[in-house]
Structure formats: structure tokens, C-alpha cells
Scaffold this active site. Sequence first.
Site, PDB file in Angstrom:
ATOM      1  N   PRO A  92       0.815  -1.218   0.000  1.00 36.36           N
ATOM      2  CA  PRO A  92       0.000   0.000   0.000  1.00 36.36           C
ATOM      3  C   PRO A  92       0.850   1.270   0.000  1.00 36.36           C
ATOM      4  O   PRO A  92       0.344   2.344  -0.307  1.00 36.36           O
ATOM      5  CB  PRO A  92      -0.830  -0.107   1.286  1.00 36.36           C
ATOM      6  CG  PRO A  92      -0.259  -1.230   2.067  1.00 36.36           C
ATOM      7  CD  PRO A  92       0.566  -2.071   1.160  1.00 36.36           C
ATOM      8  N   GLU A 119       1.557  -8.450   8.776  1.00 34.24           N
ATOM      9  CA  GLU A 119       1.662  -7.022   9.117  1.00 34.24           C
ATOM     10  C   GLU A 119       2.565  -6.227   8.182  1.00 34.24           C
ATOM     11  O   GLU A 119       2.430  -5.037   8.029  1.00 34.24           O
ATOM     12  CB  GLU A 119       2.169  -6.865  10.549  1.00 34.24           C
ATOM     13  CG  GLU A 119       1.160  -7.275  11.591  1.00 34.24           C
ATOM     14  CD  GLU A 119      -0.136  -6.492  11.469  1.00 34.24           C
ATOM     15  OE1 GLU A 119      -0.078  -5.256  11.419  1.00 34.24           O
ATOM     16  OE2 GLU A 119      -1.210  -7.121  11.414  1.00 34.24           O
ATOM     17  N   ARG A 156      -4.625  -8.459 -20.600  1.00 37.13           N
ATOM     18  CA  ARG A 156      -5.593  -8.078 -21.628  1.00 37.13           C
ATOM     19  C   ARG A 156      -4.997  -7.145 -22.667  1.00 37.13           C
ATOM     20  O   ARG A 156      -5.543  -6.987 -23.759  1.00 37.13           O
ATOM     21  CB  ARG A 156      -6.868  -7.489 -21.007  1.00 37.13           C
ATOM     22  CG  ARG A 156      -6.672  -6.184 -20.308  1.00 37.13           C
ATOM     23  CD  ARG A 156      -7.900  -5.789 -19.535  1.00 37.13           C
ATOM     24  NE  ARG A 156      -9.007  -5.366 -20.379  1.00 37.13           N
ATOM     25  CZ  ARG A 156      -9.105  -4.166 -20.941  1.00 37.13           C
ATOM     26  NH1 ARG A 156      -8.146  -3.268 -20.779  1.00 37.13           N
ATOM     27  NH2 ARG A 156     -10.148  -3.843 -21.669  1.00 37.13           N
ATOM     28  N   ASP A 170     -11.487   1.899 -24.216  1.00 34.11           N
ATOM     29  CA  ASP A 170     -11.851   1.678 -22.818  1.00 34.11           C
ATOM     30  C   ASP A 170     -11.623   2.902 -21.954  1.00 34.11           C
ATOM     31  O   ASP A 170     -10.752   3.710 -22.219  1.00 34.11           O
ATOM     32  CB  ASP A 170     -10.990   0.568 -22.214  1.00 34.11           C
ATOM     33  CG  ASP A 170     -11.575  -0.792 -22.500  1.00 34.11           C
ATOM     34  OD1 ASP A 170     -12.770  -0.857 -22.785  1.00 34.11           O
ATOM     35  OD2 ASP A 170     -10.822  -1.763 -22.438  1.00 34.11           O
TER      36      ASP A 170
HETATM   37  N1  ADE Z   1      -1.111  -4.875   0.056  1.00 35.41           N
HETATM   38  C1  ADE Z   1      -2.050  -4.485   0.942  1.00 35.41           C
HETATM   39  N2  ADE Z   1      -2.766  -3.440   0.461  1.00 35.41           N
HETATM   40  C2  ADE Z   1      -2.265  -3.184  -0.794  1.00 35.41           C
HETATM   41  C3  ADE Z   1      -2.576  -2.224  -1.785  1.00 35.41           C
HETATM   42  N3  ADE Z   1      -3.543  -1.319  -1.636  1.00 35.41           N
HETATM   43  N4  ADE Z   1      -1.864  -2.244  -2.925  1.00 35.41           N
HETATM   44  C4  ADE Z   1      -0.860  -3.149  -3.089  1.00 35.41           C
HETATM   45  N5  ADE Z   1      -0.517  -4.055  -2.178  1.00 35.41           N
HETATM   46  C5  ADE Z   1      -1.212  -4.086  -1.024  1.00 35.41           C
END
Ligand code: ADE
Length: 235
Positions: A92, A119, A156, A170
Site C-alpha cells: 500500500p 503485518e 488483456r 476503454d
Molecule cells: N497490500 C495491501 N494493500 C495493498 C494495496 N492497496 N496495494 C498493493 N498491495 C497491497
Amino acid sequence: MKSGGILKIDILTLFPEMFEGVFQESILKRAREKGLVEINFHNFREFSKDPHKKVDDTPYGGGGGMVLCCQPIFDCVKSLRTKESTVILLTPSGKKYTEQKAKELAGKKHLILICGHYEGFDERIRYLCDEEISIGDYVLTGGEIPSMVLVDSITRLLPGVIKEESYVQDSFYQNSLDFPTYTKPAVYEGYSVPEILLSGDHAKIKQWRKEMAEKKTQEIRPDLKGEEVWNDTIS
Ligand code: ADE
């Protein structure tokens, strides 16, 4: 997008079973069967040198949760990596994924995707990676679903997987949302298809689609630029 050669994707995950189904149906299934993309799964637990095949440990400095250790992931990546590999960590805290990035990755020869879980992972795993990618500003339980998102959106775009006309118009491909589409019947529960689409006038239909795509983009995603929407590749 590259013009030839197969794209190889190696996915490092503790949960390869999560991918069953997703990559064995529909367009992805056909792309794999036709040899347009090769997808392999590697459970990096098998690389653990721990007698109990442990892959995680408690964080230095304290705090909750378990952290993925370097050793199994380093060894797994080293066994797969070549000069042609791009190693990507799904996290993330990576750069936000876009259609533009999908296009870029569809031109590579070999992708190695590392799915974190629990975690977090030892920060030094970053030294292995060429890129860190996030699929959006929210936290999932692991990198498996994000890596499915990458594989689907990249596959794709590979030559021969779907018709080019299908994706050039698209949403996002041209930095804009897609125009609205309809199919039979012309009236359903009182809702009618816009008259112009039944007119047979292709020039007018093209103009209408351009206007509708611009209007929709302006209303829903004004942050997209939208200026490249209607180049000559769209008829
Ligand atoms: N792992 C946990 N959340 C994630 C996200 N939003 N993007 C990529 N990997 C992740």
C-alpha cells in the site's frame, strides 16, 4: 506493448491457492492456453531455511504483528531473476497503479511479483525490487489480490489476447472514461436507447460518443485530462 514473445510472470505468494479460479477462467485462461502469457506461482515458504519453514518473525524495536523475513524472499527471487526481470513489490505504500503503468508492464519480458502478507515485510526486501506498486489508497490483507489486478490488466493488453479496438476505447486507455453503450432491445422497462444510436449515421454517432465520453469524464473524473480521448485510433 511489445510486438512478440511471451510475457512470463512469476508470483511469489504464501497462498498460491488464492489464484485458482481467477487465472483459470475466461480471457486469462485462454491467454495462458494460447501461450501468450506464462504465469507461475512460487510459495516462498519452500525457500525458508528455518527448520519449521518459518517465514516471519517479531519486529525489532517491539510492536505488534509479524514481519516477513528477508531470507525466503531473497532466495526465491534470486532463483528466478535474470537480466530481463522486473521485480515488483505489492504494497500500500507503493506508487499508485494506473492503466499507463499496465501498458508499460505489458511491454516487459519477465515480471516477478512479490505478495506481502501479515503485518508487513522487512524493509530490506525493498533492495530486491525495481518498483513498488499500490493498487489504491486502502489496505488489503496481502498482495495477492493486488497482483491479480496487475496480471489481469496487463494480460488483456498483450497482443492477441483481445482485439485492440476493444481496449483503445476503454475507460482510462485514452485518459478518459468510456462512452455509454447499449444493446437490444431498444426499449426496456420504459428506458430507451438514445435515438442517435439507431440512426445508422456513423459520423453523428462518433461525434455523440465523443461528447458523451467528455461529459461523463468531466462529471465523474474531472481529474483525468481527457484531451487524448478521440484520436484517430477510435472510429
Ligand atoms: N497490500 C495491501 N494493500 C495493498 C494495496 N492497496 N496495494 C498493493 N498491495 C497491497
